[in-house]
Write a protein that holds these residues in place. Structure first.
Motif, PDB file in Angstrom:
ATOM      1  N   SER A   1      -2.003   5.448  12.631  1.00 48.60           N
ATOM      2  CA  SER A   1      -1.971   6.100  11.330  1.00 48.60           C
ATOM      3  C   SER A   1      -1.650   5.099  10.220  1.00 48.60           C
ATOM      4  O   SER A   1      -1.407   5.486   9.094  1.00 48.60           O
ATOM      5  N   ASN A   2      -1.682   3.821  10.549  1.00 56.34           N
ATOM      6  CA  ASN A   2      -1.347   2.767   9.602  1.00 56.34           C
ATOM      7  C   ASN A   2      -2.623   2.066   9.128  1.00 56.34           C
ATOM      8  O   ASN A   2      -3.417   1.591   9.940  1.00 56.34           O
ATOM      9  N   LEU A   3      -2.787   1.976   7.832  1.00 57.45           N
ATOM     10  CA  LEU A   3      -3.971   1.338   7.256  1.00 57.45           C
ATOM     11  C   LEU A   3      -4.089  -0.117   7.674  1.00 57.45           C
ATOM     12  O   LEU A   3      -5.187  -0.618   7.903  1.00 57.45           O
ATOM     13  N   TRP A   4      -2.945  -0.813   7.825  1.00 64.85           N
ATOM     14  CA  TRP A   4      -2.977  -2.235   8.177  1.00 64.85           C
ATOM     15  C   TRP A   4      -3.597  -2.468   9.546  1.00 64.85           C
ATOM     16  O   TRP A   4      -4.252  -3.484   9.769  1.00 64.85           O
ATOM     17  N   PHE A   5      -3.402  -1.555  10.472  1.00 65.19           N
ATOM     18  CA  PHE A   5      -4.019  -1.698  11.793  1.00 65.19           C
ATOM     19  C   PHE A   5      -5.535  -1.661  11.683  1.00 65.19           C
ATOM     20  O   PHE A   5      -6.236  -2.476  12.296  1.00 65.19           O
ATOM     21  N   TRP A   6      -6.058  -0.733  10.888  1.00 60.00           N
ATOM     22  CA  TRP A   6      -7.502  -0.594  10.766  1.00 60.00           C
ATOM     23  C   TRP A   6      -8.105  -1.768  10.005  1.00 60.00           C
ATOM     24  O   TRP A   6      -9.217  -2.205  10.320  1.00 60.00           O
TER      25      TRP A   6
END
Length: 174
Positions: free
Chosen positions: A17-22
């Motif tokens: 649910s973290n933008l940084w992962f994507w």
């Protein structure tokens, strides 16, 4: 306390649910498909169009990178294989048995990259064994890139499906 709360929110261990992962996932696969055996793909296409110095540059860069990869595998391949298997199996156990979402996310990033490493190593072996040069080298590098892109596409799809499952399972906010 607001700064600490902001940092904890920014470095959230709920990866899916973290933008940084994507963003990291997109950067990893973009880079993996751009650099084939350590050679930028635009150099491969430029060598095909222009020939001459671009072709020589391509062959030199591929020769250096292939020799480097094969030397590393020859000297410490068994240790590297053991280390990679240890890391991947540890992440898998943490992710599946202990349900650590961060470990699941890292596993879904690293396992396909290990497959890319195998494809790259097989391509490097073929180049060294057959002394591939010129058009054959360019075709081999483009084919390797296509395999990397196929692995990346499947990896992104599986990661997205697993991430959606995790977000639905635990809710978006925790």
């Amino acid at each position: 306390m607001e700064l600490l709360d902001t940092l904890v929110e920014l470095i959230d261990m709920r990866s899916f649910s973290n933008l940084w992962f994507w963003i990291a996932l997109a950067v990893v696969w973009s880079s993996a498909s751009h650099w084939v055996l350590g050679v930028p793909i635009d150099l491969v296409y430029r060598a095909g169009r222009n020939g001459g110095q671009a072709e020589l540059d391509l062959e030199d860069l591929v020769r250096v990178n292939v020799n480097r990869m094969l030397y590393i595998v020859q000297v410490s391949g068994a240790w590297l294989l053991g280390f990679v298997c240890f890391i991947l199996s540890g992440l898998l156990v943490l992710g599946v048995v202990y349900d650590v979402e961060f470990a699941q996310a890292v596993f879904l990033l690293l396992f396909p990259l290990a497959l890319v490493g195998c494809v790259s190593l097989a391509t490097a072996n073929k180049i060294a064994r057959d002394h591939v040069m010129g058009e054959g080298l360019r075709k081999l590098l483009v084919r390797c890139r296509i395999y990397i892109q196929m692995i990346g596409t499947i990896a992104i799809f599986v990661t997205a499906m697993w991430g959606m499952y995790q977000n639905l399972k635990y809710g978006f906010l925790g």
